[in-house]
Design a protein around this motif. Structure first.
Motif, short mmCIF file in Angstrom:
data_model
loop_
_atom_site.label_atom_id
_atom_site.label_comp_id
_atom_site.label_asym_id
_atom_site.label_seq_id
_atom_site.Cartn_x
_atom_site.Cartn_y
_atom_site.Cartn_z
N GLY A 47 84.03 15.73 -9.72
CA GLY A 47 84.12 15.28 -8.54
C GLY A 47 83.44 13.94 -8.19
N LEU A 48 82.08 14.16 -8.58
CA LEU A 48 81.15 12.97 -8.56
C LEU A 48 81.54 11.87 -9.28
N ALA A 49 82.47 11.99 -10.33
CA ALA A 49 82.84 10.74 -11.07
C ALA A 49 84.08 10.16 -10.20
N HIS A 50 84.84 10.88 -9.89
CA HIS A 50 85.97 10.69 -9.18
C HIS A 50 85.58 10.00 -7.78
N ARG A 51 84.53 10.23 -7.13
CA ARG A 51 84.21 9.47 -5.97
C ARG A 51 83.71 8.07 -6.53
N LEU A 52 82.86 8.00 -7.54
CA LEU A 52 82.25 6.89 -7.90
C LEU A 52 83.56 5.96 -8.57
N LEU A 53 84.37 6.44 -9.23
CA LEU A 53 85.71 5.56 -9.45
C LEU A 53 86.43 5.03 -8.22
N LEU A 54 86.53 5.80 -7.09
CA LEU A 54 87.21 5.18 -6.17
C LEU A 54 86.49 4.06 -5.56
N GLU A 55 85.06 4.24 -5.60
CA GLU A 55 84.30 3.14 -4.93
C GLU A 55 84.36 2.02 -5.87
N VAL A 56 84.27 2.17 -7.19
CA VAL A 56 84.50 0.78 -7.83
C VAL A 56 85.80 0.21 -7.62
N LEU A 57 86.98 0.95 -7.43
CA LEU A 57 88.29 0.71 -7.29
C LEU A 57 88.18 -0.34 -5.85
N ASP A 58 87.54 0.39 -5.10
CA ASP A 58 87.61 -0.41 -3.71
C ASP A 58 86.66 -1.46 -3.40
N ARG A 59 85.75 -1.75 -4.16
CA ARG A 59 84.77 -2.67 -4.25
C ARG A 59 85.07 -3.62 -5.37
N GLY A 60 85.86 -3.37 -6.22
CA GLY A 60 86.50 -4.29 -7.59
C GLY A 60 85.82 -4.71 -8.61
N SER A 61 84.58 -4.13 -8.37
CA SER A 61 83.59 -4.26 -9.62
C SER A 61 82.53 -3.04 -9.65
N ALA A 62 82.14 -2.60 -10.89
CA ALA A 62 81.01 -1.62 -11.06
C ALA A 62 79.87 -1.83 -10.88
N GLY A 63 79.44 -3.07 -10.96
CA GLY A 63 77.94 -3.83 -10.83
C GLY A 63 77.25 -3.19 -9.64
N PRO A 64 77.85 -3.77 -8.46
CA PRO A 64 76.94 -3.40 -7.17
C PRO A 64 77.05 -1.75 -6.98
N VAL A 65 78.11 -1.14 -7.42
CA VAL A 65 78.16 0.26 -7.35
C VAL A 65 77.26 1.08 -8.06
N ILE A 66 77.07 0.61 -9.28
CA ILE A 66 76.08 1.22 -10.18
C ILE A 66 74.76 0.78 -9.89
N PRO A 89 94.70 0.93 -13.15
CA PRO A 89 93.47 0.39 -12.41
C PRO A 89 92.30 1.27 -12.51
N ALA A 90 92.66 2.68 -12.60
CA ALA A 90 91.62 3.63 -12.66
C ALA A 90 90.81 3.70 -14.23
N LEU A 91 91.86 3.45 -15.31
CA LEU A 91 91.23 3.31 -16.43
C LEU A 91 90.47 1.85 -16.55
N ALA A 92 90.71 0.78 -16.22
CA ALA A 92 89.98 -0.43 -16.20
C ALA A 92 88.64 -0.24 -15.53
N ALA A 93 88.71 0.60 -14.39
CA ALA A 93 87.38 0.78 -13.55
C ALA A 93 86.46 1.80 -14.35
N ALA A 94 87.16 2.67 -15.04
CA ALA A 94 86.30 3.50 -15.87
C ALA A 94 85.60 2.60 -17.05
N ARG A 95 86.04 1.93 -17.68
CA ARG A 95 85.70 1.28 -18.58
C ARG A 95 84.70 0.06 -18.16
N ASP A 96 85.03 -0.36 -17.08
CA ASP A 96 83.79 -1.28 -16.23
C ASP A 96 82.44 -0.34 -15.96
N ILE A 97 82.76 0.73 -15.55
CA ILE A 97 81.45 1.60 -15.29
C ILE A 97 80.74 1.94 -16.57
#
Length: 419
Positions: free
Chosen positions: A276-295, A335-343
Motif C-alpha cells: 500500500g505504501l508503494a502504491h501511494r508512492l507510485l501514484l504520486e510519481v505518476l501525478d508529478r511526472g518524475s520520481a526525483g522530487p518524490v524520492i 505508465p505505472a511500469l515506467a514510474a516503477a522503473r523511475d523510482i
C-alpha cells in the motif's frame, strides 16, 4: 551476560570458544548468541584471553539442539531456525518443494500451486468452492463491520465467523485440515464486498477476487497477472506472519485460528501492508511526472523508499521480476511500469537497490483501478495457503515446541514491595 570469574577451587571441565562451537555445530561467533540469551554462561580464560564454557552446559545444550533438530533451534547468528520442506530461498531464487516457484506460478493457477504446497501433488484444473452456509455467516460478520474497516479486518472476521460455523474445526488430521483449507480460502474471498455489480462467486479464485478489488472489467491478461501474483506470494520461508501461524499450530490451535494468527501479523507496514505504501508512492510519481522530487521528499522526511530491496535477495526479487514480465503485456500498465522503473533508478543512484514484490504489486493494483489496500488483500489471500501448509507441517511435530525461553534482564529478586 557478563563473563563470570571462576569460583575458587573450581574443577569443572572448561571448553574454549572453538571447542564449544564445534560441539554445537555453529560458527564461533554464534556461541555468544547463546550467552546473550542466557543459555550458556562464560568465564574469562586464565590470563584474561578469550572465554571458556562449562563442558556440561555445552553438552546439555548440544543434546537438546539435536533432540529438537526438527523444531526451533538456534541458527547461525542466533536466529530461530525451523526445519521445513515447503520453501527454499537460495541465490536470488526460491523454490516450492524443490521446484522453481516462479516457473510454477507461470504455468499453474493459484489453486494448483496451493495443492502442490500442501500435498506435493498437482491437481490440474482444481478450483476451491465454499458451502453456502459458510459464506453466508462470513458475509454477515463482514457486513457488520464499520465502513472504514480495512481488508485484513474483514478477512480476520470472516475467518472467525467461518470457524464458529464449522463443528469439525478441531479435527487436526491432515485430510480434515486440507478440507478446511479448500473451504476457508474461497470463503474469505467471497465474503468480501464486491466493487462491481457483476461479480463472480464461482470459477477460478482470481476471477472472484478481481470483482472484490476493481470496478473495471477484467481482460484475460489482467486476470492472469492477478492469478500469478497470488501464486507467487503463496509462501516465502518463515516470515513473521508464518512464524505466528506455526506458534499457534504448535499449541494445536485449529486451522482457522492459525490463519487468524497470521492475519493478525500481516497487517503491519513492514509486512503485508507494505504494498500500500508503494502504491501511494507510485501514484504520486505518476501525478508529478518524475520520481526525483518524490524520492527527495521521502528521504528528507526520514522515510525509507517502499518497494525497494529485500534482505533475502542481493539482486532483484524474483517475484517482482516474474510479475513485471506479465504486466509488460498489459498496455494500460505501461505508465505505472515506467514510474516503477523511475523510482528504482532514482533511488539506486548510489546504492544497489532492486524492486521487490511490493512495487510490482503496486503496479498491478494502480494500473487496474484498485485501492491502495488491494495489495494487502492479495497478499493475505495468497499467503493463507502457505499458512495452511506450515500449520500442517507443525501439527506433525512435537506440541508446544515453538516456545523460546525468556532471558530476564530486570532487577534481581528479592525486591521490596512497592509502596
Amino acid at each position: 551476560m557478563r563473563d563470570q570469574e571462576p569460583a575458587p577451587g573450581s574443577a569443572e571441565r572448561r571448553l574454549s570458544t572453538r571447542e564449544t562451537a564445534e560441539l554445537l555445530g555453529v560458527k564461533p561467533e554464534t556461541v555468544y548468541a547463546y550467552v546473550s540469551r542466557g543459555q550458556l554462561s562464560s568465564r574469562r580464560a586464565p590470563g584474561g584471553r578469550g572465554s571458556t564454557f562449562d563442558a556440561r552446559e555445552v553438552e546439555t545444550l548440544a543434546r537438546r539442539n539435536r533432540r529438537e533438530g526438527g523444531g526451533g533451534s538456534a541458527a547461525p547468528g542466533g536466529e530461530l531456525s525451523v526445519r521445513t520442506r515447503i520453501t527454499l530461498i537460495e541465490k536470488d531464487r526460491y523454490y516450492f518443494r524443490g521446484v522453481d516457484a516462479t516457473a510454477l506460478a507461470a504455468r499453474h493457477t493459484y489453486e494448483e500451486v496451493a495443492e502442490w504446497l500442501w500435498t506435493g501433488r498437482l491437481r490440474p484444473g482444481v478450483t476451491f468452492t465454499a458451502p453456502a452456509a459458510s459464506v453466508a455467516v462470513a458475509r454477515r460478520a463482514v457486513h457488520a463491520l464499520p465502513e472504514h474497516a480495512g481488508p485484513t479486518d474483514r478477512l480476520r472476521v470472516a475467518a472467525i465467523a467461518a470457524a464458529a460455523a464449522d463443528p469439525l474445526r478441531f479435527d487436526l488430521s491432515e485430510d480434515a485440515v486440507l478440507g478446511t483449507a479448500r473451504i476457508l480460502i474461497p470463503t474469505l474471498v467471497t465474503a468480501l464486498p464486491p466493487v462491481m455489480g457483476d461479480h463472480h462467486d464461482e470459477g477460478p479464485l482470481a476471477h472472484r477476487l478481481w470483482a472484490r478489488l476493481s470496478g473495471r472489467p477484467a481482460d484475460d491478461v489482467s486476470l492472469r497477472a492477478l492469478d500469478t501474483a497470488l501464486a507467487l506470494l503463496v509462501d516465502h520461508d518463515l516470515a513473521a506472519s508464518t512464524l505466528a501461524v506455526r506458534v499457534a499450530a504448535s499449541a494445536r490451535a485449529h486451522a482457522y485460528a492459525a490463519v487468524s494468527a497470521g492475519l493478525g501479523v500481516i497487517e503491519g507496514p513492514l509486512h503485508g501492508a507494505a504494498s500500500g505504501l508503494a502504491h501511494r508512492l507510485l501514484l504520486e510519481v505518476l501525478d508529478r511526472g518524475s520520481a526525483g522530487p518524490v524520492i527527495a521528499e521521502e528521504l528528507r522526511d526520514g522515510r525509507r523508499i517502499p518497494g525497494l530491496g529485500h534482505r533475502l535477495y542481493t539482486g532483484e526479487d524474483p517475484r517482482a521480476r516474474a510479475l513485471f514480465e506479465i504486466l509488460e503485456g498489459i498496455p494500460g500498465a505501461a505508465p505505472a511500469l515506467a514510474a516503477a522503473r523511475d523510482i528504482e533508478v532514482t533511488a539506486a543512484r548510489h546504492t544497489p537497490l532492486h524492486a521487490n514484490v511490493d512495487l510490482a504489486l503496486a503496479v498491478l493494483t494502480a494500473s487496474s483501478g484498485m485501492s491502495y489496500t488491494a495489495g494487502e488483500t492479495i497478499f493475505a489471500v495468497a499467503r493463507t495457503a502457505g499458512w495452511i501448509a506450515h500449520a500442517l507441517e507443525e501439527y506433525g511435530e512435537r506440541p508446544l515446541r515453538m516456545r523460546p525461553s525468556g532471558h530476564y534482564v530486570g532487577p534481581r529478586p528479592p525486591q521490596p514491595l512497592p509502596e
